[in-house]
Scaffold this motif. Structure first.
Motif, short mmCIF file in Angstrom:
data_model
loop_
_atom_site.label_atom_id
_atom_site.label_comp_id
_atom_site.label_asym_id
_atom_site.label_seq_id
_atom_site.Cartn_x
_atom_site.Cartn_y
_atom_site.Cartn_z
N LYS A 1 14.96 0.47 -47.15
CA LYS A 1 15.27 -0.20 -45.88
C LYS A 1 14.01 -0.79 -45.24
O LYS A 1 12.99 -0.13 -45.17
N VAL B 1 18.14 -4.61 -45.15
CA VAL B 1 18.56 -4.06 -43.86
C VAL B 1 19.13 -2.65 -44.00
O VAL B 1 19.38 -1.99 -43.02
N ASN C 1 15.07 -9.25 -39.81
CA ASN C 1 16.37 -8.70 -40.19
C ASN C 1 17.46 -9.75 -40.14
O ASN C 1 18.48 -9.62 -40.76
N GLU D 1 13.14 -12.72 -33.27
CA GLU D 1 14.17 -11.94 -33.93
C GLU D 1 15.30 -11.61 -32.96
O GLU D 1 16.48 -11.78 -33.25
N ARG E 1 19.20 -12.72 -32.81
CA ARG E 1 20.28 -11.74 -32.66
C ARG E 1 21.19 -12.15 -31.50
O ARG E 1 22.40 -12.07 -31.59
C1 LIG Z 1 15.11 -4.30 -38.64
O1 LIG Z 1 15.75 -3.37 -39.46
C2 LIG Z 1 15.01 -2.17 -39.65
C3 LIG Z 1 15.75 -1.35 -40.63
O2 LIG Z 1 17.11 -1.34 -40.34
C4 LIG Z 1 14.86 -1.47 -38.30
O3 LIG Z 1 14.11 -0.31 -38.46
C5 LIG Z 1 14.16 -2.40 -37.36
O4 LIG Z 1 14.10 -1.83 -36.10
C6 LIG Z 1 14.90 -3.71 -37.28
N1 LIG Z 1 14.13 -4.61 -36.47
C7 LIG Z 1 14.70 -5.27 -35.48
C8 LIG Z 1 13.78 -6.13 -34.68
O5 LIG Z 1 15.88 -5.22 -35.23
#
Ligand SMILES: *[C@@H]1O[C@H](CO)[C@@H](O)[C@H](O)[C@H]1NC(C)=O
Ligand SMILES: *[C@@H]1O[C@H](CO)[C@@H](O)[C@H](O)[C@H]1NC(C)=O
Ligand SMILES: *[C@@H]1O[C@H](CO)[C@@H](O)[C@H](O)[C@H]1NC(C)=O
Ligand SMILES: *[C@@H]1O[C@H](CO)[C@@H](O)[C@H](O)[C@H]1NC(C)=O
Ligand SMILES: *[C@@H]1O[C@H](CO)[C@@H](O)[C@H](O)[C@H]1NC(C)=O
Ligand SMILES: *[C@@H]1O[C@H](CO)[C@@H](O)[C@H](O)[C@H]1NC(C)=O
Ligand SMILES: *[C@@H]1O[C@H](CO)[C@@H](O)[C@H](O)[C@H]1NC(C)=O
Ligand SMILES: *[C@@H]1O[C@H](CO)[C@@H](O)[C@H](O)[C@H]1NC(C)=O
Length: 908
Positions: free
Chosen positions: A99, A153, A189, A877, A881
């Motif tokens: 992950k 992910v 992500n 990011e 989202r």
């Molecule tokens: C992206 O995904 C990882 C693993 O799921 C997670 O730890 C991380 O917080 C995520 N980053 C964001 C910015 O959402």
């Protein structure tokens, strides 16, 4: 002789070992290979068969005409394929990546008439739950390679081939390369990078590929040269190449460059076009290293622009040292996104430069949005355990919920309105399961339906089911479980929130308290199918309890008075005289309806109230009315109209006193002053109302189902904050005889009434969700719940929206009275929420909690567009989202760039 052979084999094995060691993290699959593993002599890469990565599909060889020896140069991995004649979706799964890791994935497809049909198929390729590429061949001998840089992910990454009805999918080779040390490639992500071009510029030696071992990430670099316009530069001197800053670009690639020929031009121009889509967005990485030794007075300096817009510069490449320019580096002077259809990168000499510009290497990636989220990790693990424990013999491949098109695994149903899809239904009836009920089912915390009937399961009756708070149906009949159903479950079943079907032997303790039939298979009476009579019965019981409590409180108060303690008891019961005083003898009418009249009034403390006088002839008794009113007094929430008190003195008159809401109800406001309501305000109203409902459903014990959610019951304060009114009262308030009201045994208002509740009489909170969806439609469209065409013809608002939605014509749906100044994506998303809320089957509707979360995202989109300074600064990011939030299916504005016809990696 024998000895020599043995010696050779040892040598080969040793060579393989050396390669294998440096190919750390590489996964190289020769799909369809019958050999477990071998080393490709062309490049030293160790390939493996599919065995460890996929169970489905069949191995096939390509037609002899295209294969060795007819085609002596054919790289070994291309000589066979794995084909998937069965199943809509077949997935390779990789657990090695981990992950959060960044990976380069490369898939290769060589049809070569492997199936003797002479007709290449067309199908989709997915990475995890998002579309990677549509695979489309231009001829039987076309070799397609597509490459993507993507963040894992979850712990398991999937590459799935999806049959889209144009022939059986197949795959020739699949490679994964971890990108471990470079921080330069976009890591996100929610987006990934689809390779468009990767060019080794100025390279004229056609031997060698630049891939592994030259390139530690095994990237494939294509030679590129404009022989008529450019001169090639080349060095054999070592070049300083840090991973960070250089992206690990191999020596073979960085040691060549070009400059414009003989000073005929002062710029290097490179152009490409992105098919027919002007919304595509690109990431560009340009690599520079000075290869000529310049004299003291000489200098090379240039600017970089894209379509005439300055991107970067002025810049001087470092002597024999790599620097990378990408628009994502912080040194960018102008960060305009490189988006559009036709693209031209120009590297232009500055005035004070004595030398023309150079360029050593270039990569262009298309940004792909990974809008879809995979199923929630806990659910994935739990269902994975179910799959392995019972050796489920179904096509359970890839992500459990998020198969493209939201098709979940057979026997599963999911909720897609949470940030990550959640499993809500597990139905493995008559599936030849054996053994105990696997405890991981208890981890499926969103599970609403569990049907494991007729499997002959053994072991104790599972106690962990008690912890699954959302369970609405358990069917465990036809098993050999020992022990009894727990009391908790029986209680929930009796309370009507759970339908419970179990075998007789699991009900020993409960006969007597629960009606049991005498035949072998016994079904606990299902309270979920509440008849109206039963509702009344329960209400009476509840009422009695509350009355008892109320009495007790009064007694306590009396006691306290006597003992001298003062307890502030808020007055809630008013006499008719007091009502007359409050309303100044019913002086000012502020509303009228079939139920009676609403008067304006002032309380003693000066606060304004609305007094609703209910018409006579209520069928319910005063006691019920009173207990209900007392119950409501205890419900407080910012988005629920504050209930001030009631009066039941007057013989046949009941009065309810609410706080006064300056802007009346939403229905009137929408019909009379809708131009005052911009999209943001409408969204805020929707969110307020959703918050109120969510509190009634999930914050109150017992939960309160409103049963008459409609715009007329949403009141607006001076500041246009919305509050829900009349909650919980639909049971006691006599029938509303507005013209748009349909009198049925089922409560509710035409247009807002949940069709499932209407036909089944089964009430649950999803009925409110349905009505709320209708309210949302009204806010978006400005239409009424029931749209009148003429005296005879009426159309429900959903039926009005759906055909327009099918045509994709959102402009026709959105209220014309809205200022044109709003974020379309936000409205679009809200529309999707309204659609989901009004699903015919209540189980397919989201809960108010997920509705609320989605609406908040809509608001964020709208605010973000406004560049609202108050909203906290967010990363790219988060922005993606917010814009492309999970669970929402925006009309695809995806690329149509053909990234497939790159040079095949296996060409020599
Ligand atoms: C992206 O995904 C990882 C693993 O799921 C997670 O730890 C991380 O917080 C995520 N980053 C964001 C910015 O959402
Ligand atoms: C071309 O490249 C190959 C492999 O990198 C190398 O062995 C060969 O010497 C090169 N040829 C020339 C003319 O540079
Ligand atoms: C470039 O220079 C070389 C010799 O220096 C000459 O032969 C050639 O014609 C020139 N090319 C152009 C396009 O001017
Ligand atoms: C680049 O531009 C030239 C003309 O300016 C055009 O002929 C050529 O097709 C373009 N190349 C691409 C890949 O668009
Ligand atoms: C780099 O370019 C991409 C696509 O062209 C764009 O989305 C991104 O915002 C740019 N990054 C910066 C820092 O300008
Ligand atoms: C489970 O699936 C079977 C058929 O596959 C169906 O008959 C049954 O109604 C389902 N159970 C539930 C609870 O929906
Ligand atoms: C439970 O399953 C059995 C067998 O599949 C079926 O006959 C019964 O109707 C089911 N009960 C409920 C409540 O769905
Ligand atoms: C856009 O490109 C796609 C794929 O390349 C193609 O199917 C489609 O017909 C094109 N549309 C137009 C309007 O050219």
């Amino acid at each position: 002789m024998e000895m020599t052979i043995g010696f050779l084999i040892i040598l080969l094995a040793a060579a393989a070992l050396v390669h294998a060691q440096s190919q750390i993290g590489f996964i190289s699959i020769d799909c369809g290979s019958k050999q477990d593993a071998y080393t490709d002599t062309d490049n030293g890469i160790r390939y493996h068969s599919d065995d460890n990565y996929i169970k489905t599909g069949i191995n096939k060889d390509i037609a002899a005409k295209y294969a060795y020896p007819a085609n002596p140069d054919l790289p070994q991995p291309l000589s066979d394929v794995r084909s998937f004649p069965q199943g809509l979706k077949n997935c390779y799964s990789f657990t090695e990546a981990g992950k959060g890791s960044l990976n380069l994935l490369r898939a290769t497809f060589f049809y070569a008439n492997y199936d003797d049909k002479n007709k290449p198929p067309e199908f989709d390729l997915y990475v995890d739950v998002n579309l990677w590429s549509t695979i489309k061949f231009s001829s039987v001998s076309d070799i397609i390679t597509t490459e993507i840089i993507v963040t894992a992910v979850s712990d398991t990454m999937y590459v799935c081939l999806v049959n889209t009805g144009s022939g059986d999918p197949f795959i020739t080779a699949l490679e994964l390369r971890p990108i471990i040390d470079s921080s330069m490639y976009l890591k996100s992500n929610s987006t990934s990078l689809l390779l468009l071009k990767r060019l080794n510029i100025g390279q004229t030696n056609s031997t060698g590929t630049g891939r592994y071992e030259d390139d530690k990430y095994d990237r494939i670099w294509t030679n590129y040269m404009k022989p008529n316009a450019w001169d090639s530069l080349i060095t054999s001197q070592p070049i300083n190449n840090p991973l960070d800053g250089g992206n690990g670009v191999p020596f073979r690639v960085i040691s060549t460059a070009v400059k414009p020929r003989n000073g005929t031009s002062t710029s290097l121009v490179f152009n490409w076009s992105s098919a027919n889509d002007s919304s595509s967005v690109f990431y560009i990485y340009m690599y520079f290293a000075e290869l000529e030794l310049l004299g003291k007075s000489e200098r090379r300096k240039f600017n970089v622009s894209w379509n005439g817009v300055p991107l970067f510069g002025p810049f001087s490449p470092l002597e024999l040292s790599v620097s990378t320019i990408s628009n994502s580096t912080s040194t960018m002077s102008n960060s305009r996104a490189v988006a559009g259809k036709e693209h031209q990168i120009s590297i232009i000499k500055t005035e004070d430069s004595t030398q023309p510009p150079i360029l050593n290497a270039l990569e262009i990636y298309l940004v792909k949005h990974m809008n879809q989220s995979p199923t929630y990790g806990q659910d994935v693990n739990a269902i994975g355990e179910v799959k392995s424990t019972y050796q489920i013999n179904k096509n359970w491949e890839g992500d459990p919920c998020s198969v493209p098109g939201n098709l979940s695994w057979e026997g599963l149903k999911c909720n897609y309105y949470t940030s990550f899809p959640r499993i809500t239904s597990l139905n493995l009836t008559s599936s030849n399961l054996s053994g105990k009920i696997v405890a991981s089912i208890g981890e499926l915390s969103f599970l609403e339906i569990l049907d494991l009937s007729y499997n002959g399961l053994t072991g104790p009756f599972p106690t962990f089911l008690e912890n699954l708070k959302s369970l609405k149906l358990i069917n465990l009949t036809g098993n050999h479980l020992s022990g009894n159903v727990s009391n908790t479950l029986v209680k929930r079943s009796k309370a009507g929130s759970l339908t419970l079907s179990v075998d007789a032997q699991n009900l020993q303790n409960h006969c007597g308290s629960v009606t049991c039939k005498n035949n072998k298979k016994i079904v606990v009476p299902i309270v979920a199918s509440l008849s109206s009579a039963l509702i009344v019965l329960i209400l009476l019981v509840l009422g009695w309890i509350h009355r008892r409590k109320g009495k007790k409180k009064l007694e306590e108060a009396e006691m306290n008075k006597k003992t001298g303690k003062t307890v502030a008891i808020k007055k809630i019961h008013f006499s008719l005289e007091e009502i007359l005083e409050i309303t100044s003898d019913f002086g000012k009418v502020i509303g009228k309806g079939g139920f009676g009249t609403v008067y304006h009034g002032y309380m003693k403390d000066g606060s304004q109230v609305a007094v609703k006088m209910l018409s006579p002839s209520s069928s319910q008794g005063h006691n019920e009315f009173k207990t209900e009113a007392e119950l409501l007094m205890r419900v407080h929430h910012r988005n629920l109209a504050t209930f001030v008190g009631y009066c039941d003195d007057a013989d046949d008159h009941l009065a309810l006193i609410y706080e006064f809401m300056a802007n009346g109800n939403l229905k009137e406001y929408l019909s009379e002053r809708s131009t005052d309501l911009n999209w943001q305000t409408r969204l805020r109203i929707a969110i307020d109302a959703a918050q109120g409902l969510e509190y009634l459903h999930h914050g109150c014990k017992p939960p309160i189902i409103h049963r008459d959610v409609k715009t007329a019951n949403i009141l607006l304060t001076q500041a246009l904050d919305a509050k829900i009114a009349d909650f919980g009262l639909s049971k006691v308030v006599p029938g509303d005889r507005d013209s748009d009201h349909v009198e049925t045994t089922v409560m509710g208002t035409a247009g807002y009434l949940d069709p499932e509740y209407y036909t089944s009489h089964m009430l649950n909170e999803k009925s409110d969700v349905y009505s709320f969806g209708v309210v949302l439609f009204e806010l978006i469209t400005g239409q009424t719940a029931v749209i009148k065409r003429n005296d005879m013809e009426f159309t429900h608002i959903r039926n009005w929206v759906v055909p327009k939605l099918r045509e994709g014509d959102i402009a026709k749906i959105i209220d014309g009275k809205l200022q044109p100044d709003f974020e379309v994506k936000s409205v679009w998303k809200a529309l999707q929420v309204a659609m989901a809320c009004t699903n015919i089957a209540s189980i397919d509707r989201p809960t108010m909690s997920s509705v609320l979360a989605e609406l908040k995202l809509c608001l964020e989109m709208e605010l973000f567009r406004d560049g609202d300074k108050r909203s906290p600064a967010r990363s790219m990011e988060e922005m993606f989202r917010a814009t492309y939030g999970p669970g929402v299916y925006l009309p695809s504005n995806d690329d149509s760039v053909n990234a497939q016809s790159m040079t095949a990696p296996f060409t020599r």
